[in-house]
Design an enzyme around this catalytic site. Structure first.
Site, PDB file in Angstrom:
ATOM      1  N   GLU A 151     113.743   6.087  32.671  1.00 45.08           N
ATOM      2  CA  GLU A 151     112.847   5.485  33.669  1.00 45.08           C
ATOM      3  C   GLU A 151     113.416   4.195  34.267  1.00 45.08           C
ATOM      4  OE1 GLU A 151     109.069   5.188  31.644  1.00 45.08           O
ATOM      5  OE2 GLU A 151     108.620   7.304  32.036  1.00 45.08           O
ATOM      6  N   GLU A 307     108.513  14.399  31.481  1.00 46.08           N
ATOM      7  CA  GLU A 307     107.454  13.833  30.647  1.00 46.08           C
ATOM      8  C   GLU A 307     106.105  14.058  31.305  1.00 46.08           C
ATOM      9  OE1 GLU A 307     107.749   9.705  29.657  1.00 46.08           O
ATOM     10  OE2 GLU A 307     109.885   9.812  29.209  1.00 46.08           O
TER      11      GLU A 307
END
Ligand SMILES: [Zn+2]
Length: 673
Positions: A151, A307
């Site tokens: 991320e 995710e």
């Protein structure tokens, strides 16, 4: 077949953080993974401190045992480079690698992503760790995918330290060449901001008043590039030592900080982390938007939902769980919009740390409760859907998305601070979603081949070359709809002289005499074909120069003046919405949708049902039908097919229960003859 990895079928699994558990637990984990049909786990995302306990030692023994264990159980591995959270020993030895805010505060260790993107020390350590992992595991039979970092841009998107300042100056030299060119680009004649040399330039730290807008715009570009340079440094190591194995990093949906058009050029596989809010009744619309972007980043190639949460997350002020059925429906939605796998944060729920209340595939309660039953059920359904892997979808409507425009639009000291990019985009997207019309995202530069209709909710920053491409598209029969406050500035954020919308003026057949923002809480009526729409936030004083007026203002200072226009060019047309119509946007978009002949995926689709198609290389179609609403819905079908979820043949209609779904296999047209 266009596969993301060597693992056949759809990918199913999640982040597995075995370093949080004694090894006895691993044996139970792999047994349960096999039971659930898990075929891919992401390992090592936050393992740096475990892999490299100090500056002089490495510990790979546990990871060797772990990879061997999962391989024996038939589970493949998405191996992370573990570089998102540098260990305490490295930070204490080199405190200068910690990031600094615009106010000069150096952020502390104790969370994650605590590094300066331009730190040579951090970069060398991250590349070294990546090299150690790649050398050791590049030929491990469990390895199916590399996962760089985690991320990028989640917590730290920019750093204002001395290293970052130096890196910014290097970037500016490459971009502008000479300080004279930088002065011209930044418009430093204004407010006496002229620089005599690059050495005098600093990042846009907190200053007494508004900071130079082009400096801020270049800073946004630089910050995206600085993180990308880190990513590329790790990618180069993996490409060198592990050739042929795909590499990804997990994106964060519509993230302002990173220009994902540029980033995705350096990905083998696009993957995304998506956390729609179960408390938001329209969360699925925004999720669809994000998934369409992920599919579009590689021109329709399948992507990976890296995710999602099986139920609640832990980082909102109030974390509402997913009601029964929602997890399944939202998982299928990602597949419906091009994903070839559904992975999660995380496999086993943590008992300590900041995310211990984040739901997991294997909850704290273990295999006894509803959560585990959902994990088993989804795994079984994904196995039934395995044949859709590799199929693609392609829309006929394109939405133009440009990070430069996004960054520039949201700079300070504009006619209205309420013109926010996502607020402008979302009503346009929602209008298309509600009409069942599929869209792809495109950079404004195209290519536009195959698109009947292009929608540009905002093109605040637009260079002349791109405007010429759009003009060529329309003159060759294409249809373009532009939103308000477009064609305003060039790539330096300088106003196009001679009247707005600058390089689009001739194409749109109008000039904007003055911007007329609408104060908060007020609306202006707009009359379209006898119907009254409401404009909010923004309107413009428009004078037509060849365009037809389709809608006029019905109240306020602009009463009677054009609000919506169309300028025909042969069989093509260029439309302009000079105001922000919020939820009424679709009432206008119906007109170009009809003119371009770009209807819904499935005619007669009832409210609340989402319909999308994927097509396999052999012509087989997969029609996804998802009922997001609270009541039964009956969907009319145009072709017979088979519901892959139930194995049953379908007739003329199909009734979906609330949160119900079907995935219909429709044979290729020639097979039906
Ligand atoms: Zn820095």
């Amino acid at each position: 077949m266009d596969r993301l990895t060597r693992v056949p079928g759809l990918l199913y699994g999640g982040d597995w953080n075995p370093e949080q558990w004694p090894e006895e637990v691993w044996a139970e984990d792999v047994k349960l993974m096999a039971e659930a049909g898990v075929n891919l786990v992401t390992v090592g995302v936050f393992s740096w401190a475990r892999l490299q306990p100090d500056a002089h030692s490495w510990d790979f023994g546990w990871l060797d045992r772990l990879l061997d264990l999962v391989h024996r159980h038939g589970v493949a591995v998405d191996l992370a480079t573990a570089t998102a959270s540098p260990p305490a020993w490295l930070v204490r030895a080199h405190p200068e690698l910690l990031p600094v805010t615009a106010d000069g505060v150096r952020l502390e260790f104790g969370s994650r992503q605590h590094y300066c993107p331009s730190s040579p020390v951090y970069r060398a350590a991250a590349v070294r760790l990546t090299r150690m992992l790649a050398e050791r595991y590049h030929d491990h039979p469990a390895l199916a995918l590399w996962h760089i970092h985690n991320e990028y841009g989640d917590h730290v998107q920019e750093c204002f330290c001395a290293e970052s300042a130096a890196d910014f100056r290097h970037w500016l030299r490459r971009r502008h060449g000479t300080v004279e060119e930088l002065n011209r680009s930044w418009g430093t004649a204004f407010w006496s901001q002229r620089y005599n040399s690059f050495d005098q330039v600093e990042p846009p730290r907190t200053a007494p008043g508004p900071v130079n807008p082009t400096q801020l715009l270049d800073w946004r570009r630089f910050c995206s590039d600085a993180l990308l340079a880190l990513h590329r440094a790790e990618k180069a190591v993996l490409d060198e030592l592990s050739p042929g194995l795909p590499v990804t990093t997990n994106f964060m949906s519509m993230l302002k900080a990173l220009d994902y058009w540029e980033w995705s050029r350096h990905e083998d596989v696009v993957s995304d982390d998506a956390y729609p809010d179960p408390a938001d009744p329209r969360a699925h619309v925004n999720a669809a938007l994000n998934y369409d972007l992920m599919r579009s980043l590689k021109q329709g190639r399948p992507w990976l939902l890296m995710e999602q949460a099986p139920s609640a997350v832990s980082w909102r002020p109030v974390n509402v769980p997913k009601r029964p059925g929602l997890y399944r429906l939202w998982s299928l939605q990602a597949l419906a919009r091009g994903a070839d796998g559904v992975l999660h944060f995380q496999w086993r729920a943590s008992v300590a740390g900041a995310e211990k209340f984040h739901s997991a595939m294997l909850p704290h309660r273990g295999t006894a409760g509803r959560g585990w039953q959902q994990t088993l059920a989804l795994g079984a359904e994904l196995r039934r859907l395995g044949e859709i892997a590799g199929s693609r979808s392609r829309a006929r409507v394109g939405v133009l998305l440009d990070w430069d425009s996004w960054w520039a639009l949201e700079l300070d000291d504009h006619p209205s601070a309420r013109m926010r990019w996502l607020d402008l985009l979302r009503p346009w997207y929602a209008a298309l979603y509600d009409r069942g019309t599929s869209v792809d995202f495109l950079p404004p530069t195209g290519p536009y081949d195959g698109y009947r209709l292009l929608l540009a909710p905002n093109l605040y920053l637009l260079d002349t070359a791109t405007a010429e491409r759009l003009t060529h598209y329309v003159r060759n029969g294409g249809h373009l709809v532009c939103g308000p406050f477009s064609g305003i500035t060039d790539r330096h954020d300088h106003i196009h002289p001679g009247g707005h919308p600058g390089p689009l003026r001739e194409l749109l057949g109008l000039v904007v005499d003055e911007h007329w923002p609408i104060p908060d809480g007020e609306t202006t009526s707009v009359h379209l074909d006898g119907r009254e729409l409401r404009a909010e936030r923004w309107s413009e004083w428009i004078e037509t120069e060849g365009a037809e007026t389709l809608a006029r203002y019905g109240s306020g200072e602009l009463t009677g003046r054009p609000a919506v226009t169309r300028h025909r060019h042969g069989t093509g047309s260029a439309w302009y919405l000079g105001c922000h119509l919020g939820p009424d946007t679709g009432r206008v978009l119906d007109l170009p949708l009809a003119e371009a002949g770009t209807g819904p995926e499935l005619p007669g689709l009832p409210d609340g049902v989402e319909a999308t198609r994927r097509r396999a290389a052999d012509g087989t179609e997969y029609l996804f039908l998802l009922n997001h609403g609270p009541a039964d819905r009956t969907v009319p079908l145009t072709r017979p097919g088979t519901d892959l979820l139930t194995g049953t043949a379908t007739g003329d209609t199909l009734t979906l229960a609330p949160l119900g779904a079907a995935v219909l296999r429709l044979p290729a047209p020639e097979e039906r003859a």
